[in-house]
Design a protein around this motif. Sequence first.
Motif, mmCIF file in Angstrom:
data_model
loop_
_atom_site.group_PDB
_atom_site.id
_atom_site.type_symbol
_atom_site.label_atom_id
_atom_site.label_comp_id
_atom_site.label_asym_id
_atom_site.label_seq_id
_atom_site.Cartn_x
_atom_site.Cartn_y
_atom_site.Cartn_z
ATOM 1 N N LEU A 197 66.325 62.494 142.629
ATOM 2 C CA LEU A 197 66.876 63.054 141.388
ATOM 3 C C LEU A 197 67.696 62.013 140.618
ATOM 4 O O LEU A 197 67.684 61.986 139.390
ATOM 5 C CB LEU A 197 67.748 64.274 141.706
ATOM 6 N N LYS A 198 68.372 61.145 141.348
ATOM 7 C CA LYS A 198 69.170 60.104 140.698
ATOM 8 C C LYS A 198 68.285 59.104 139.952
ATOM 9 O O LYS A 198 68.725 58.481 138.982
ATOM 10 C CB LYS A 198 70.012 59.367 141.739
ATOM 11 N N LYS A 199 67.049 58.959 140.394
ATOM 12 C CA LYS A 199 66.132 58.007 139.772
ATOM 13 C C LYS A 199 65.334 58.618 138.624
ATOM 14 O O LYS A 199 64.632 57.911 137.904
ATOM 15 C CB LYS A 199 65.173 57.443 140.832
ATOM 16 N N PHE A 200 65.414 59.940 138.492
ATOM 17 C CA PHE A 200 64.694 60.644 137.422
ATOM 18 C C PHE A 200 65.684 61.491 136.620
ATOM 19 O O PHE A 200 65.815 62.694 136.847
ATOM 20 C CB PHE A 200 63.589 61.533 138.007
ATOM 21 N N PRO A 201 66.403 60.876 135.703
ATOM 22 C CA PRO A 201 67.456 61.588 134.961
ATOM 23 C C PRO A 201 66.954 62.751 134.106
ATOM 24 O O PRO A 201 67.741 63.622 133.734
ATOM 25 C CB PRO A 201 68.066 60.481 134.084
ATOM 26 N N ASN A 202 65.662 62.785 133.811
ATOM 27 C CA ASN A 202 65.119 63.872 132.989
ATOM 28 C C ASN A 202 64.593 65.046 133.809
ATOM 29 O O ASN A 202 64.030 65.989 133.259
ATOM 30 C CB ASN A 202 64.010 63.337 132.078
ATOM 31 N N ILE A 203 64.793 64.960 135.128
ATOM 32 C CA ILE A 203 64.480 66.090 136.005
ATOM 33 C C ILE A 203 65.769 66.854 136.282
ATOM 34 O O ILE A 203 66.777 66.267 136.683
ATOM 35 C CB ILE A 203 63.866 65.634 137.337
ATOM 36 N N GLN A 204 65.738 68.157 136.074
ATOM 37 C CA GLN A 204 66.928 68.984 136.297
ATOM 38 C C GLN A 204 66.719 69.904 137.502
ATOM 39 O O GLN A 204 65.727 70.630 137.574
ATOM 40 C CB GLN A 204 67.224 69.840 135.057
#
Length: 359
Positions: A197-204
């Motif tokens: 999640l930290k590597k994909f900021p556009n995933i919530q």
Amino acid sequence: MSAKDNHSGVSRRDFIKLGAGAAFAVAGSALPGFSSGADQTTLACSFRSLTNPYYTSFNKGAQNFAKSAGLPYVPLTTEGSSEKGIADIRALLQKTGGNLVLNVDPNDSADARVIVEACQKAGAFVTTIWNKPKELHPWDVNPNYVAHLSYDGVEYGEATATELFKSMGGKGGIVALGGIFSNVPAIERKAGLDAALKKFPNIQLLDFQVADWNSQKAFPIMQAWMTRFNSKVKGVWAANDDMALGAIEALRAEGLAGQIPVTGMDGTSPGLSAIKSGELVASVDWDPYWLGGIGLSMGLEAKQKKIDVATLSKDKRESFCKATFVTKANVQDVIKRAADPTVDWNTLYARVAGPVVYR
């Protein structure tokens, strides 16, 4: 409705069976009827439940090894109860006079210490799988605590999450299903999800809930999420295949199975079928068949003094083992291997990937 939807990789009948209390699930716990010669070593595995396809395969591997060794085998199921798991092991230790080799996946991490100490006191030999406290090490309990076998849950938790996020185009909301809070693999896999999640900021991450590794518990949670979040849910991460399949059934009720990507772990037969049909994006095959037998093989060789565990390197006593990351690209090969497993039970350390890493 037919027993199997044409678009489903898992039949509704099979899904229902996953949660049904099959009579044989506790058959191994019927110790009053068990008997073994005093001079004959008994082999046993203790694990969560035979209603879970992962443990069904685990048990089959143990049965295969026992047959190859020509020794009696007893499966013990905890059914999610630490008290039951420990009590059954103590009863078997008493009945065998300690002439026992045990391969155990403790219900909770703390159970491992109690089980190891009971085995040491009785003179039995034990291998643990997945769960144990960080400060408990096999080399501190020589020779009875033979080995601890596990996999890097952080690495594979992140890998499945990354595959999920990529399938979503790197953006959107997800919901996540975790295992038992006190289980080491559940903790590690959640840490892997957090790392991704930290590597994909556009995933919530819309919500995270535990479903105790169980499809029947995952099903209503997923139903509630669909009501609560509706179209915001663009993906589902699950810490094992069984929970992933429960989520898929809830999506099927909404006509969304195969449209919203889902990932799991364990490489179970139903999970592999779901990957093949396109309803599951990815899983991780730990090869439970191998785990079920190899833990017994290690213990028996230690008991028979074919190996001196005290002289082994630490990576052979506490091991991260090699796993297979499964997607649609390689699922057919994994299915083929699972359908006809061939294991050399005498090759104990070929799948050691390295020492267990504590984060």
